[in-house]
Design a protein around this motif. Structure first.
Motif, PDB file in Angstrom:
ATOM      1  N   ILE A 198     -13.631  -4.319   5.152  1.00 14.42           N
ATOM      2  CA  ILE A 198     -13.850  -4.457   3.708  1.00 14.42           C
ATOM      3  C   ILE A 198     -12.518  -4.715   3.016  1.00 14.42           C
ATOM      4  O   ILE A 198     -11.674  -3.812   2.944  1.00 14.42           O
ATOM      5  N   GLN A 221      -1.699   5.703   3.488  1.00 14.76           N
ATOM      6  CA  GLN A 221      -3.163   5.752   3.483  1.00 14.76           C
ATOM      7  C   GLN A 221      -3.664   6.663   4.593  1.00 14.76           C
ATOM      8  O   GLN A 221      -4.573   7.478   4.387  1.00 14.76           O
ATOM      9  N   TYR A 224       0.799  -1.232   0.000  1.00 14.96           N
ATOM     10  CA  TYR A 224       0.000   0.000   0.000  1.00 14.96           C
ATOM     11  C   TYR A 224       0.831   1.282   0.000  1.00 14.96           C
ATOM     12  O   TYR A 224       0.339   2.316  -0.439  1.00 14.96           O
ATOM     13  N   TYR A 234     -10.520   0.443  -2.673  1.00 13.73           N
ATOM     14  CA  TYR A 234      -9.698  -0.660  -3.163  1.00 13.73           C
ATOM     15  C   TYR A 234     -10.342  -1.988  -2.779  1.00 13.73           C
ATOM     16  O   TYR A 234      -9.766  -2.804  -2.072  1.00 13.73           O
ATOM     17  N   SER A 235     -11.583  -2.138  -3.203  1.00 19.49           N
ATOM     18  CA  SER A 235     -12.304  -3.392  -2.993  1.00 19.49           C
ATOM     19  C   SER A 235     -13.415  -3.405  -4.032  1.00 19.49           C
ATOM     20  O   SER A 235     -13.650  -2.417  -4.720  1.00 19.49           O
ATOM     21  N   THR A 252      -5.895   1.739   9.817  1.00 21.50           N
ATOM     22  CA  THR A 252      -5.117   1.159   8.718  1.00 21.50           C
ATOM     23  C   THR A 252      -3.691   0.939   9.195  1.00 21.50           C
ATOM     24  O   THR A 252      -3.250   1.607  10.135  1.00 21.50           O
ATOM     25  N   GLY A 303      -9.284  -1.589   8.570  1.00 19.62           N
ATOM     26  CA  GLY A 303      -8.649  -1.603   7.250  1.00 19.62           C
ATOM     27  C   GLY A 303      -9.321  -0.575   6.360  1.00 19.62           C
ATOM     28  O   GLY A 303      -9.926  -0.889   5.338  1.00 19.62           O
TER      29      GLY A 303
HETATM   30  C1  LIG Z   1      -7.507  -3.895   0.232  1.00 19.02           C
HETATM   31  S1  LIG Z   1      -7.324  -2.600   1.394  1.00 19.02           S
HETATM   32  C2  LIG Z   1      -9.023  -2.169   1.584  1.00 19.02           C
HETATM   33  C3  LIG Z   1      -9.191  -0.747   1.988  1.00 19.02           C
HETATM   34  C4  LIG Z   1     -10.635  -0.270   2.136  1.00 19.02           C
HETATM   35  N1  LIG Z   1     -11.395  -1.062   3.062  1.00 19.02           N
HETATM   36  C5  LIG Z   1     -11.322  -0.199   0.799  1.00 19.02           C
HETATM   37  O1  LIG Z   1     -12.260  -0.974   0.579  1.00 19.02           O
HETATM   38  O2  LIG Z   1     -10.938   0.629  -0.008  1.00 19.02           O
HETATM   39  C6  LIG Z   1      -6.918  -3.448   2.933  1.00 19.02           C
HETATM   40  C7  LIG Z   1      -6.735  -2.564   4.145  1.00 19.02           C
HETATM   41  O3  LIG Z   1      -6.506  -3.388   5.293  1.00 19.02           O
HETATM   42  C8  LIG Z   1      -5.535  -2.739   6.117  1.00 19.02           C
HETATM   43  N2  LIG Z   1      -4.945  -3.725   7.032  1.00 19.02           N
HETATM   44  C9  LIG Z   1      -4.279  -4.858   6.719  1.00 19.02           C
HETATM   45  N3  LIG Z   1      -3.886  -5.489   7.846  1.00 19.02           N
HETATM   46  C10 LIG Z   1      -4.320  -4.733   8.893  1.00 19.02           C
HETATM   47  C11 LIG Z   1      -4.227  -4.867  10.300  1.00 19.02           C
HETATM   48  N4  LIG Z   1      -3.575  -5.872  10.871  1.00 19.02           N
HETATM   49  N5  LIG Z   1      -4.809  -3.923  11.074  1.00 19.02           N
HETATM   50  C12 LIG Z   1      -5.460  -2.860  10.505  1.00 19.02           C
HETATM   51  N6  LIG Z   1      -5.580  -2.692   9.169  1.00 19.02           N
HETATM   52  C13 LIG Z   1      -5.013  -3.616   8.370  1.00 19.02           C
HETATM   53  C14 LIG Z   1      -4.587  -2.142   5.117  1.00 19.02           C
HETATM   54  O4  LIG Z   1      -3.785  -1.147   5.733  1.00 19.02           O
HETATM   55  C15 LIG Z   1      -5.575  -1.588   4.099  1.00 19.02           C
HETATM   56  O5  LIG Z   1      -6.032  -0.329   4.516  1.00 19.02           O
END
Ligand SMILES: C[S@@+](CC[C@H](N)C(=O)[O-])C[C@H]1O[C@@H](n2cnc3c(N)ncnc32)[C@H](O)[C@@H]1O
Length: 467
Positions: A304, A266, A183, A200-201, A261, A239
């Motif tokens: 998500i 981000q 990211y 990003y989903s 996040t 996330g």
């Molecule tokens: C594919 S992105 C999805 C972002 C958002 N939900 C969207 O739909 O646009 C995955 C997100 O999960 C977060 N993430 C991954 N592992 C995490 C953790 N252990 N704790 C908090 N956030 C996490 C990443 O930083 C990122 O923001």
């Protein structure tokens, strides 16, 4: 007499001593060698740096630009070898990438221990399969290929490959590094791919004329409605990416939202958006791991496209944590990519390309496993909606954005990174379309002590738009 060792899975590999007279005429022969090794023409056109071609005259072509690609493949005859050559720009596709990937499904999209499905897989496997090497034509062809590849080790992996990971799988610091790998590559690059919605989903395509922005807005709203968000309620978005959902929830549903996040880029981008929208009093963005979030109770939780990072070893902890953070009667919307279950689950392996270049340590689970783990944490699962086709459409739009803005993308990230994103998104679009993976929204409730869910009795009612 020259000799070469093809590394195999067996202890010693297979030693091949080529006939000397094949060496003198090696120029311009790669594609003929390929056909001999396959025992059939390749399923799509191949053109090599030595001027040789093979396969059908029409349709997309795989171009082997450099002898180094061959050396990589001979040393690493699997998807990681292919991926390295692709990322390094030694292998390319001319023409329709989706069609090329479709024809190469056996190589590019399959992983694990399934039997080979295409002739192209056979040539890769042949390098490791003594039975195939008993065929004299294949032996000769492979020996020639080894000579053509030239002496020495394969080139170093491209720098886009995730470095050796330190610490136990899914330890907090390791997860931070893995998230940063994917990211923290520049918000400008993500703007180019994702468009202004910065989601990003998987989007939600309600009608044929919808734009990506319309479909992403529809998805954000669908999530808020499934959660039954009302003004003043506390939402935790686990996330939160670049903050699109928390902003939508605050702006259109009056929520007080917290987004967490692990990506520093981000978080700062999301905070800027929140400030620009004048919502800083109602939306908080934290650079925080879900395991560190402890300020419940929340009225609703969304997650998500995040749970793919959690990992099977930690999923119980993840589900328990979300359950503990919700008030009784509160809802969880878990939106997550699922893989198909395997009859022999122990044979399942993560895709080497995805693990090395895209989502280090990411893991996909079958839908049933996710539902069971949420139930075991105490949730009542109320609804599961598959959005599989929606993800195929979404990914195609992202690929289109990247391809249209290719030269701009190359000014924002190194070419290898742009190539990783183009391949992974196109291959993922096909994987959703061909039902090799799916994506589901699982709506779950932490029921009250008396077992009450607080859910309207009919589905249509909880999907109603507010107002
Ligand atoms: C594919 S992105 C999805 C972002 C958002 N939900 C969207 O739909 O646009 C995955 C997100 O999960 C977060 N993430 C991954 N592992 C995490 C953790 N252990 N704790 C908090 N956030 C996490 C990443 O930083 C990122 O923001």
């Amino acid at each position: 007499m020259p000799s070469a060792v093809i590394p195999g899975t067996g202890a010693a590999g297979v030693r091949i001593v080529p006939e000397v007279n094949t060496v003198a005429h090696a120029a311009g022969r790669l594609c003929r060698i390929l056909e001999q090794a396959l025992g059939a023409p390749p399923p799509l056109r191949v053109r090599a740096w030595d001027g040789s071609t093979a396969g059908p005259p029409d349709g997309p072509a795989v171009v082997l630009r450099d002898r180094r690609a061959l050396r990589r493949l001979l040393w690493r005859p699997d998807r990681l070898g292919l991926a390295r050559a692709w990322v390094a720009g030694e292998i390319d596709v001319e023409g329709d990438l989706y069609e090329a990937l479709g024809r190469l499904t056996g190589i590019v999209l399959h992983t694990g221990k399934e039997p080979p499905r295409s002739p192209a897989v056979r040539v890769l496997r042949a390098l490791e399969a003594p039975a195939r090497l008993r065929d004299p034509a294949a032996r000769r062809a492979l020996a020639e290929a080894v000579l053509l590849a030239g002496p020495g080790l394969p080139p170093r992996p491209p720098r886009e490959e995730a470095r050796a990971r330190r610490g136990p799988l899914h330890a907090t610091h390791r997860d931070r590094a893995a998230v940063s790998h994917h990211y923290d590559v520049g918000n400008d690059f993500y703007e180019l791919v994702l468009g202004p919605s910065m989601v990003y989903s998987c989007a939600y395509w309600e009608g044929p004329g919808a734009s990506l922005e319309d479909a992403q807005r529809a998805k954000l709203d669908l999530v808020c409605r499934k959660l039954g968000l009302r003004p003043g309620q506390r939402l935790l978005d686990v996330g939160c990416g670049w903050g699109s959902l928390v902003l939508h929830a605050a702006e259109h549903h009056g929520a007080e939202a917290v987004g967490i996040t692990l990506s520093a880029e981000q978080a700062s981008y999301a905070r800027e958006r929140v400030a620009a929208a004048g919502l800083a009093h109602r939306v908080e963005i934290r650079l925080q791991d879900y395991r560190e979030t402890a300020d419940g109770p929340y009225d609703a939780i969304s997650s998500i496209g995040m749970a793919e990072h959690v990992g099977s070893a930690r999923y119980r902890e993840y589900a328990d944590r979300l359950y503990a953070l919700l008030r009784p009667g509160g809802r969880l919307l878990n939106h997550q990519i699922a893989r198909r279950p395997w009859k022999d689950e122990s044979a399942y392996r993560t895709d080497e390309f995805i693990d090395a270049y895209v989502f280090p340590d990411g893991e996909l689970a079958p839908l049933g496993t996710t539902v069971t783990l949420l139930e075991e944490a105490g949730f009542e699962v109320r609804d599961v909606e598959s959005l599989r086709e929606h993800y195929g459409l979404t990914l195609r739009r992202w690929v289109e954005n990247l391809e249209t803005g290719w030269s701009r993308a190359l000014g924002l990230v190194p070419p290898g990174r742009a190539r990783v994103w183009r391949l992974y998104m196109a291959a993922s679009a096909l994987a959703f379309e061909q039902n090799r993976i799916g994506v589901n929204q699982v709506l779950a409730v932490r029921t009250g002590p008396d077992g009450a869910s607080g859910m309207p009795p009919v589905r249509e009612r909880w999907l109603l738009r507010p107002g």
